[in-house]
Design a protein around this motif. Sequence first.
Motif, PDB file in Angstrom:
ATOM      1  N   GLU A   6       0.840  -1.205   0.000  1.00 36.21           N
ATOM      2  CA  GLU A   6       0.000   0.000   0.000  1.00 36.21           C
ATOM      3  C   GLU A   6       0.871   1.250   0.000  1.00 36.21           C
ATOM      4  N   LEU A  20      -5.409   6.348  -1.591  1.00 28.90           N
ATOM      5  CA  LEU A  20      -4.584   5.184  -1.277  1.00 28.90           C
ATOM      6  C   LEU A  20      -4.445   4.306  -2.518  1.00 28.90           C
ATOM      7  N   CYS A  22      -2.838   0.375  -3.821  1.00 27.89           N
ATOM      8  CA  CYS A  22      -2.366  -0.951  -3.394  1.00 27.89           C
ATOM      9  C   CYS A  22      -2.030  -1.747  -4.647  1.00 27.89           C
ATOM     10  N   TRP A  36     -10.281  -2.776   0.767  1.00 28.49           N
ATOM     11  CA  TRP A  36      -9.618  -2.015   1.821  1.00 28.49           C
ATOM     12  C   TRP A  36     -10.334  -2.259   3.147  1.00 28.49           C
ATOM     13  N   ARG A  38      -9.851  -1.257   7.536  1.00 23.86           N
ATOM     14  CA  ARG A  38      -9.180  -0.324   8.431  1.00 23.86           C
ATOM     15  C   ARG A  38      -9.344  -0.791   9.873  1.00 23.86           C
ATOM     16  N   SER A  50     -14.845  -2.873  -1.103  1.00 21.34           N
ATOM     17  CA  SER A  50     -14.279  -3.965  -1.887  1.00 21.34           C
ATOM     18  C   SER A  50     -14.812  -3.884  -3.313  1.00 21.34           C
ATOM     19  N   ILE A  69     -13.860   3.372  -4.501  1.00 26.01           N
ATOM     20  CA  ILE A  69     -12.873   2.335  -4.788  1.00 26.01           C
ATOM     21  C   ILE A  69     -12.853   2.078  -6.290  1.00 26.01           C
ATOM     22  N   LEU A  80      -8.231   3.703  -3.437  1.00 28.52           N
ATOM     23  CA  LEU A  80      -9.300   4.195  -2.584  1.00 28.52           C
ATOM     24  C   LEU A  80      -9.182   5.719  -2.522  1.00 28.52           C
ATOM     25  N   TYR A  93      -5.006   1.610   7.453  1.00 28.90           N
ATOM     26  CA  TYR A  93      -5.756   1.056   6.330  1.00 28.90           C
ATOM     27  C   TYR A  93      -4.951  -0.085   5.704  1.00 28.90           C
ATOM     28  N   TYR A  94      -5.604  -1.217   5.544  1.00 32.33           N
ATOM     29  CA  TYR A  94      -4.974  -2.412   5.007  1.00 32.33           C
ATOM     30  C   TYR A  94      -5.616  -2.798   3.685  1.00 32.33           C
ATOM     31  N   CYS A  95      -4.777  -3.161   2.750  1.00 27.09           N
ATOM     32  CA  CYS A  95      -5.249  -3.697   1.485  1.00 27.09           C
ATOM     33  C   CYS A  95      -5.367  -5.215   1.588  1.00 27.09           C
TER      34      CYS A  95
END
Length: 121
Positions: A6, A20, A22, A36, A38, A50, A69, A80, A93-95
């Motif tokens: 990311e 963002l 990824c 994504w 969080r 998603s 997205i 994002l 924030y995680y992908c």
Amino acid sequence: QVQVVESGGGLVQPGGSLRLSCAASGSIFRANTMGWYRQAPGKERELVASITSGGSINYADSVKGRFTISRDDAKNTVYLQMNSLKPEDTAVYYCNAEILPVFRTSPVNYWGQGTQVTVSS
């Protein structure tokens, strides 16, 4: 080997915007659903948005109308766009990417390392 990385987090004032990115790389046959999540301090990780390989999109109620997205399948990248940011959007924030690697018969779920988004004046 597949990697998911990311980028794009940072500090922004309330009402501001961030984008963002990824990118998934490596031995990829196909990227399926990408999304994504969080996680705020003291809270569980939650889905933000998603997008499937067919373009179907799902948003958390808390971000509808503010976040968008999108994906670029040629680059195996998901984006994002976050507008009208609020302090409560502050989180890591995680992908997440469901990838079918080359020479595999079933997809594998991959997570990025996370990127911090802080919304504060």
